[in-house]
Design a protein around this motif. Structure first.
Motif, short mmCIF file in Angstrom:
data_model
loop_
_atom_site.label_atom_id
_atom_site.label_comp_id
_atom_site.label_asym_id
_atom_site.label_seq_id
_atom_site.Cartn_x
_atom_site.Cartn_y
_atom_site.Cartn_z
N MET A 62 0.78 -1.21 0.02
CA MET A 62 0.08 0.14 0.06
C MET A 62 0.79 1.19 -0.09
O MET A 62 0.54 2.18 -0.80
N ALA A 63 2.04 1.22 0.73
CA ALA A 63 2.89 2.32 0.79
C ALA A 63 3.54 2.68 -0.72
O ALA A 63 3.73 3.73 -0.97
N TRP A 64 3.82 1.55 -1.23
CA TRP A 64 4.41 1.72 -2.58
C TRP A 64 3.45 2.33 -3.68
O TRP A 64 3.76 3.33 -4.30
N ARG A 65 2.39 1.90 -3.51
CA ARG A 65 1.22 2.46 -4.41
C ARG A 65 0.95 3.79 -4.00
O ARG A 65 0.65 4.85 -5.03
N GLU A 66 1.01 4.25 -2.73
CA GLU A 66 0.92 5.63 -2.52
C GLU A 66 2.15 6.42 -3.04
O GLU A 66 1.90 7.53 -3.41
N ARG A 67 3.09 6.01 -2.64
CA ARG A 67 4.46 6.60 -3.51
C ARG A 67 4.28 6.80 -4.91
O ARG A 67 4.41 7.97 -5.42
N MET A 68 3.92 5.67 -5.63
CA MET A 68 3.51 5.80 -6.95
C MET A 68 2.89 7.02 -7.55
O MET A 68 2.56 7.69 -8.29
N ALA A 69 1.56 7.05 -6.74
CA ALA A 69 0.45 7.79 -7.18
C ALA A 69 1.11 9.38 -6.72
O ALA A 69 0.66 10.30 -7.55
N ARG A 70 1.67 9.63 -5.72
CA ARG A 70 2.41 10.79 -5.39
C ARG A 70 3.14 11.37 -6.65
O ARG A 70 3.20 12.72 -6.81
N LEU A 71 3.83 10.60 -7.26
CA LEU A 71 4.65 10.90 -8.31
C LEU A 71 4.11 10.88 -9.67
O LEU A 71 4.68 11.39 -10.64
N SER A 72 2.79 10.51 -9.73
CA SER A 72 2.04 10.50 -11.24
C SER A 72 2.13 11.76 -11.53
O SER A 72 1.95 12.85 -10.76
N GLN A 119 -4.40 9.18 0.51
CA GLN A 119 -4.17 8.16 1.31
C GLN A 119 -5.72 7.52 2.03
O GLN A 119 -5.79 6.25 1.79
N ARG A 120 -6.62 8.52 1.93
CA ARG A 120 -8.14 8.06 2.27
C ARG A 120 -8.60 6.94 1.25
O ARG A 120 -8.94 5.92 1.73
N ALA A 121 -8.47 7.57 0.17
CA ALA A 121 -9.07 6.73 -1.08
C ALA A 121 -8.32 5.32 -1.14
O ALA A 121 -8.78 4.36 -1.59
N LEU A 122 -6.81 5.24 -1.14
CA LEU A 122 -6.18 4.46 -1.19
C LEU A 122 -6.38 3.11 -0.07
O LEU A 122 -6.53 1.94 -0.44
N ALA A 180 -1.84 3.26 10.04
CA ALA A 180 -0.73 2.30 9.83
C ALA A 180 0.02 2.66 8.59
O ALA A 180 1.25 2.63 8.49
N LEU A 181 -0.80 3.24 7.55
CA LEU A 181 -0.27 3.54 6.37
C LEU A 181 0.80 4.85 6.66
O LEU A 181 2.02 4.93 6.17
N ARG A 182 0.54 5.83 7.33
CA ARG A 182 1.12 6.91 7.77
C ARG A 182 2.19 6.83 8.54
O ARG A 182 3.11 7.36 8.60
#
Length: 102
Positions: free
Chosen positions: A1-11, A35-38, A58-60
């Motif tokens: 999940m953290a990786w997906r967040e990182r990739m989404a931030r860099l999109s 983060q909430r949506a993810l 947990a994600l944060r």
């Protein structure tokens, strides 16, 4: 999940949002919404429920719980910005002192 967040931030889409709303703190609003949506998508809990809030926390906090994880070896932008934004002079120049533009 953290990786997906990182990739989404860099999109390109998220980067365009950051640029379009270039107030100094608006990026946090966009990241919080992401983060909430993810968490809702990955974990399946509706936003605002107790389980959603726990997974969101947990994600944060993942970079504290798993400090040896290679994903967290780079300094998270919010941690870097909070540490470097203490200088008033940095804000006068339009960006925090010590923060490199990547």
């Amino acid at each position: 999940m953290a990786w997906r967040e990182r990739m989404a931030r860099l999109s390109p889409d998220m980067q365009a949002r950051f640029v379009a709303n270039n107030r100094s703190d608006v990026w946090m609003d966009h990241c919080a919404a992401l983060q909430r949506a993810l968490v809702a998508e990955v974990c399946g809990y509706a936003a605002g429920t107790r389980m959603h809030r726990q997974w969101l926390r947990a994600l944060r906090d993942a970079h504290y719980m798993f400090p040896c994880e290679p994903l967290f070896r780079t300094i998270p932008i919010q941690v870097r910005t909070n540490a470097d934004c203490r200088s008033v002079e940095g804000w006068r120049r339009g960006r925090p002192v010590g923060v490199s533009v990547v």
